[in-house]
Write a protein that holds these residues in place. Structure first.
Motif, PDB file in Angstrom:
ATOM      1  N   GLU A 153      14.914  75.736  82.648  1.00  0.00           N
ATOM      2  CA  GLU A 153      15.440  74.462  82.167  1.00  0.00           C
ATOM      3  C   GLU A 153      14.946  73.296  83.023  1.00  0.00           C
ATOM      4  OE1 GLU A 153      19.798  72.677  80.846  1.00  0.00           O
ATOM      5  OE2 GLU A 153      19.729  74.157  82.446  1.00  0.00           O
ATOM      6  N   PHE A 154      14.770  72.135  82.379  1.00  0.00           N
ATOM      7  CA  PHE A 154      14.525  70.879  83.084  1.00  0.00           C
ATOM      8  C   PHE A 154      15.837  70.103  83.034  1.00  0.00           C
ATOM      9  CE2 PHE A 154      10.917  67.756  84.124  1.00  0.00           C
ATOM     10  CZ  PHE A 154      11.748  66.918  84.844  1.00  0.00           C
ATOM     11  N   ILE A 155      16.518  70.030  84.177  1.00  0.00           N
ATOM     12  CA  ILE A 155      17.816  69.368  84.242  1.00  0.00           C
ATOM     13  C   ILE A 155      17.729  68.193  85.206  1.00  0.00           C
ATOM     14  CG2 ILE A 155      18.775  70.792  86.115  1.00  0.00           C
ATOM     15  CD1 ILE A 155      21.426  70.820  84.429  1.00  0.00           C
ATOM     16  N   VAL A 156      18.402  67.104  84.881  1.00  0.00           N
ATOM     17  CA  VAL A 156      18.337  65.884  85.682  1.00  0.00           C
ATOM     18  C   VAL A 156      19.707  65.561  86.244  1.00  0.00           C
ATOM     19  CG1 VAL A 156      17.823  63.413  85.658  1.00  0.00           C
ATOM     20  CG2 VAL A 156      16.421  64.982  84.308  1.00  0.00           C
ATOM     21  N   PHE A 157      19.752  65.294  87.575  1.00  0.00           N
ATOM     22  CA  PHE A 157      20.945  64.781  88.233  1.00  0.00           C
ATOM     23  C   PHE A 157      20.797  63.262  88.288  1.00  0.00           C
ATOM     24  CE2 PHE A 157      21.564  68.730  91.207  1.00  0.00           C
ATOM     25  CZ  PHE A 157      21.790  69.516  90.087  1.00  0.00           C
ATOM     26  N   VAL A 158      21.758  62.532  87.735  1.00  0.00           N
ATOM     27  CA  VAL A 158      21.665  61.081  87.716  1.00  0.00           C
ATOM     28  C   VAL A 158      22.996  60.472  88.131  1.00  0.00           C
ATOM     29  CG1 VAL A 158      22.347  60.811  85.286  1.00  0.00           C
ATOM     30  CG2 VAL A 158      20.851  59.111  86.327  1.00  0.00           C
ATOM     31  N   GLY A 159      22.910  59.304  88.727  1.00  0.00           N
ATOM     32  CA  GLY A 159      24.113  58.601  89.155  1.00  0.00           C
ATOM     33  C   GLY A 159      23.732  57.489  90.106  1.00  0.00           C
ATOM     34  N   PRO A 160      24.673  56.626  90.457  1.00  0.00           N
ATOM     35  CA  PRO A 160      24.368  55.511  91.369  1.00  0.00           C
ATOM     36  C   PRO A 160      24.121  56.005  92.785  1.00  0.00           C
ATOM     37  CG  PRO A 160      26.724  55.625  90.935  1.00  0.00           C
ATOM     38  CD  PRO A 160      26.083  56.633  90.027  1.00  0.00           C
ATOM     39  N   SER A 161      23.585  55.139  93.614  1.00  0.00           N
ATOM     40  CA  SER A 161      23.355  55.484  95.023  1.00  0.00           C
ATOM     41  C   SER A 161      24.665  55.903  95.674  1.00  0.00           C
ATOM     42  CB  SER A 161      22.767  54.278  95.765  1.00  0.00           C
ATOM     43  OG  SER A 161      21.509  53.930  95.238  1.00  0.00           O
ATOM     44  N   GLY A 162      24.593  56.972  96.468  1.00  0.00           N
ATOM     45  CA  GLY A 162      25.769  57.443  97.185  1.00  0.00           C
ATOM     46  C   GLY A 162      26.685  58.353  96.402  1.00  0.00           C
ATOM     47  N   ARG A 168       5.208  54.744  86.354  1.00  0.00           N
ATOM     48  CA  ARG A 168       6.394  55.589  86.142  1.00  0.00           C
ATOM     49  C   ARG A 168       6.410  56.140  84.726  1.00  0.00           C
ATOM     50  NH1 ARG A 168       9.235  51.671  89.224  1.00  0.00           N
ATOM     51  NH2 ARG A 168      10.181  50.783  87.353  1.00  0.00           N
ATOM     52  N   VAL A 169       6.064  55.289  83.760  1.00  0.00           N
ATOM     53  CA  VAL A 169       6.000  55.752  82.369  1.00  0.00           C
ATOM     54  C   VAL A 169       4.971  56.864  82.234  1.00  0.00           C
ATOM     55  CG1 VAL A 169       5.441  55.086  80.007  1.00  0.00           C
ATOM     56  CG2 VAL A 169       6.789  53.550  81.436  1.00  0.00           C
ATOM     57  N   GLN A 170       3.797  56.653  82.807  1.00  0.00           N
ATOM     58  CA  GLN A 170       2.728  57.655  82.733  1.00  0.00           C
ATOM     59  C   GLN A 170       3.151  58.961  83.384  1.00  0.00           C
ATOM     60  OE1 GLN A 170      -0.994  56.341  84.443  1.00  0.00           O
ATOM     61  NE2 GLN A 170      -1.764  58.438  84.648  1.00  0.00           N
ATOM     62  N   MET A 171       3.788  58.873  84.562  1.00  0.00           N
ATOM     63  CA  MET A 171       4.177  60.085  85.284  1.00  0.00           C
ATOM     64  C   MET A 171       5.331  60.813  84.589  1.00  0.00           C
ATOM     65  SD  MET A 171       2.158  60.800  87.690  1.00  0.00           S
ATOM     66  CE  MET A 171       3.161  62.127  88.352  1.00  0.00           C
ATOM     67  N   ARG A 172       6.191  60.093  83.872  1.00  0.00           N
ATOM     68  CA  ARG A 172       7.239  60.772  83.101  1.00  0.00           C
ATOM     69  C   ARG A 172       6.604  61.671  82.040  1.00  0.00           C
ATOM     70  NH1 ARG A 172      10.178  55.694  82.811  1.00  0.00           N
ATOM     71  NH2 ARG A 172       9.741  55.548  80.584  1.00  0.00           N
ATOM     72  N   VAL A 173       5.575  61.162  81.383  1.00  0.00           N
ATOM     73  CA  VAL A 173       4.859  61.963  80.386  1.00  0.00           C
ATOM     74  C   VAL A 173       4.204  63.173  81.048  1.00  0.00           C
ATOM     75  CG1 VAL A 173       2.960  61.958  78.714  1.00  0.00           C
ATOM     76  CG2 VAL A 173       4.473  59.975  78.883  1.00  0.00           C
ATOM     77  N   GLU A 174       3.589  62.941  82.233  1.00  0.00           N
ATOM     78  CA  GLU A 174       2.925  64.028  82.958  1.00  0.00           C
ATOM     79  C   GLU A 174       3.926  65.120  83.356  1.00  0.00           C
ATOM     80  OE1 GLU A 174      -0.206  64.519  83.609  1.00  0.00           O
ATOM     81  OE2 GLU A 174      -1.051  62.625  82.914  1.00  0.00           O
ATOM     82  N   LEU A 175       5.099  64.727  83.827  1.00  0.00           N
ATOM     83  CA  LEU A 175       6.092  65.711  84.254  1.00  0.00           C
ATOM     84  C   LEU A 175       6.631  66.511  83.075  1.00  0.00           C
ATOM     85  CD1 LEU A 175       8.034  63.662  86.960  1.00  0.00           C
ATOM     86  CD2 LEU A 175       6.684  65.729  87.343  1.00  0.00           C
ATOM     87  N   SER A 176       6.833  65.851  81.935  1.00  0.00           N
ATOM     88  CA  SER A 176       7.285  66.569  80.743  1.00  0.00           C
ATOM     89  C   SER A 176       6.231  67.586  80.304  1.00  0.00           C
ATOM     90  CB  SER A 176       7.565  65.586  79.599  1.00  0.00           C
ATOM     91  OG  SER A 176       8.671  64.779  79.900  1.00  0.00           O
ATOM     92  N   ARG A 177       4.971  67.162  80.330  1.00  0.00           N
ATOM     93  CA  ARG A 177       3.879  68.069  79.950  1.00  0.00           C
ATOM     94  C   ARG A 177       3.782  69.235  80.932  1.00  0.00           C
ATOM     95  NH1 ARG A 177      -1.042  68.882  81.519  1.00  0.00           N
ATOM     96  NH2 ARG A 177      -1.004  67.142  82.980  1.00  0.00           N
ATOM     97  N   LEU A 178       3.969  68.927  82.214  1.00  0.00           N
ATOM     98  CA  LEU A 178       3.906  69.962  83.250  1.00  0.00           C
ATOM     99  C   LEU A 178       4.979  71.017  83.022  1.00  0.00           C
ATOM    100  CD1 LEU A 178       2.682  70.875  85.980  1.00  0.00           C
ATOM    101  CD2 LEU A 178       4.426  69.471  87.097  1.00  0.00           C
ATOM    102  N   HIS A 179       6.195  70.580  82.688  1.00  0.00           N
ATOM    103  CA  HIS A 179       7.265  71.549  82.438  1.00  0.00           C
ATOM    104  C   HIS A 179       6.954  72.412  81.228  1.00  0.00           C
ATOM    105  CE1 HIS A 179      11.252  72.834  80.802  1.00  0.00           C
ATOM    106  NE2 HIS A 179      11.346  73.269  82.040  1.00  0.00           N
ATOM    107  N   GLN A 180       6.413  71.832  80.175  1.00  0.00           N
ATOM    108  CA  GLN A 180       6.050  72.605  78.987  1.00  0.00           C
ATOM    109  C   GLN A 180       4.993  73.640  79.312  1.00  0.00           C
ATOM    110  OE1 GLN A 180       4.894  69.751  76.011  1.00  0.00           O
ATOM    111  NE2 GLN A 180       6.922  68.795  75.933  1.00  0.00           N
ATOM    112  N   GLU A 181       4.082  73.265  80.225  1.00  0.00           N
ATOM    113  CA  GLU A 181       3.000  74.175  80.595  1.00  0.00           C
ATOM    114  C   GLU A 181       3.493  75.311  81.486  1.00  0.00           C
ATOM    115  OE1 GLU A 181      -1.463  74.780  81.494  1.00  0.00           O
ATOM    116  OE2 GLU A 181      -0.647  73.094  80.370  1.00  0.00           O
ATOM    117  N   LEU A 182       4.319  74.980  82.496  1.00  0.00           N
ATOM    118  CA  LEU A 182       4.732  75.972  83.488  1.00  0.00           C
ATOM    119  C   LEU A 182       5.978  76.748  83.082  1.00  0.00           C
ATOM    120  CD1 LEU A 182       4.226  73.914  86.781  1.00  0.00           C
ATOM    121  CD2 LEU A 182       2.616  75.486  85.685  1.00  0.00           C
TER     122      LEU A 182
END
Length: 374
Positions: free
Chosen positions: A30-39, A169-183
């Motif tokens: 799974e590709f899971i994201v932890f998100v929230g404000p600083s601290g 950042r936009v470009q790297m978001r696409v790259e990371l999504s593609r990387l997860h699909q590949e790996l």
């Protein structure tokens, strides 16, 4: 690949508790994201999974194995930090090969692993360059490649795009999504940027004050926020939130009065709501209808300012009777209202949410939303 299980994970610094009993199942692959404000504790929890922070209480399992006391190097994971931390005197190839060479892997195996990672990340032509000759996006791909060559069961990303400009950042978001699909490897990604969370995560974990507010798909969290915090955190612009008072509550609808006196009917289940209860009304900017006719759920407002974003515009309109301002998303090709102009708005009952005094969302009426919003 590896599933990760957190059972009542706690982190204390002396008498100060920063992680309060986290329970979470992260699925294999799974590709899971932890998100929230600083601290909010998201990076601290990631470092506990990595073994860089001691776990004060609870159990961490990686791949079905208790990992609390396992050394970081033996957990079968690789971590990519906000800082690229590349060796400036080494070439890209040498940076990516360093860990494998240090571990004594045969040179042919190292060359194969680096070549494969470089191909996946599309940096093969850069292998003989030094870090100083690379752009920020290229350096970040090298840092990711250094992790890939180790073939970890688990990738941990700690705000890896924070140092990049907006277009990268936009470009790297696409790259990371593609990387997860590949790996197809388990990935845990930490960010404070809700756009990154929405675009990258198969599931999102929203943190607040060292606790989990809500876990779900981006679609579910955006359309069905369980708390006021989630409603206000996810979305750009954030959900419109207006103080109101319950007037009448039934099994399928709740009628509220805004501070300015307007009466709004909401498709929500009013069990446990009594007349006079203080509530908060929530509605997304794209669901507010402008140029409405007189009738139910209508607000007469006045435009304060307009943000033109190219494809869309965000109209901000002051609500009578208080300081609240409603954000309204409109197509930019429409004739846009001007500051000071009167604007009549309609808040569709099926798109409105209500939150109680504790900040919990009232259940929606079944069938209130069209299928595409469920």
């Amino acid at each position: 690949m590896a599933a990760v299980t957190l059972n009542n994970i706690v982190k204390r610094y002396g008498e100060h508790t920063v992680i309060h009993g986290i329970d979470l199942e992260i699925h294999d692959g799974e590709f899971i994201v932890f998100v929230g404000p600083s601290g909010c504790g998201k990076s601290t929890l990631l470092r506990m999974i990595a073994g860089l922070e001691e776990i004060s209480g609870g159990e961490l399992q990686i791949g079905g194995r208790l990992a609390n006391d396992i050394a970081p190097s033996e957990r079968g994971l690789a971590m990519v930090f906000q800082s690229y931390a590349l060796y400036p005197h080494m070439t890209v190839y040498e940076n990516m090969a360093f860990a494998l060479s240090l571990a004594g892997h045969p040179k042919a195996q190292v060359r194969e692993a680096v070549a494969r990672a470089a191909e996946v990340l599309q940096i093969t032509p850069l292998l003989q360059r030094k870090p100083k000759d690379l752009s920020g996006g290229q350096r970040q791909r090298v840092a990711i490649g250094r992790a890939i060559v180790r073939k970890p069961q688990l990738f941990l990303f700690d705000e890896p795009l924070s140092n990049l400009d907006a277009s990268l950042r936009v470009q790297m978001r696409v790259e990371l999504s593609r990387l997860h699909q590949e790996l197809q490897t388990t990935m845990i990604y930490v960010t404070h940027d809700q756009v990154e969370a929405m675009t990258l995560g198969q599931r999102i974990v929203v943190f607040n004050g060292g606790r989990i507010e809500q876990v779900g798909t981006p679609h579910a969290l955006y359309n069905h926020p369980g708390t006021l915090f989630v409603a206000g955190f996810l979305g750009a612009p954030k959900m419109n939130l207006l103080a109101c008072t319950a007037i009448a509550a039934g099994a399928a609808t709740v009628t509220v009065r805004l501070d300015g006196g307007a009466m709004i009917e909401v498709a929500a289940q009013g069990d446990g709501v009594a007349a006079g209860d203080s509530l908060v009304l929530g509605v997304r900017a794209e669901h507010v209808e402008s140029e409405a006719a007189a009738g139910a759920n209508v607000l007469d407002t006045r435009v304060s300012h307009v943000e033109y974003l190219g494809d869309v515009a965000i109209v901000h309109a002051g609500v009578p009777g208080g300081p609240a301002v409603l954000a309204v998303r409109q197509p930019a090709h429409d004739v846009l209202p001007q500051a000071g102009q009167a604007l009549r708005l309609h808040l569709p009952a099926r798109h409105c949410l209500l939150f109680d005094a504790a900040g919990k969302a009232l259940p929606r009426t079944p069938g209130a939303l069209p299928r595409q919003f469920m």
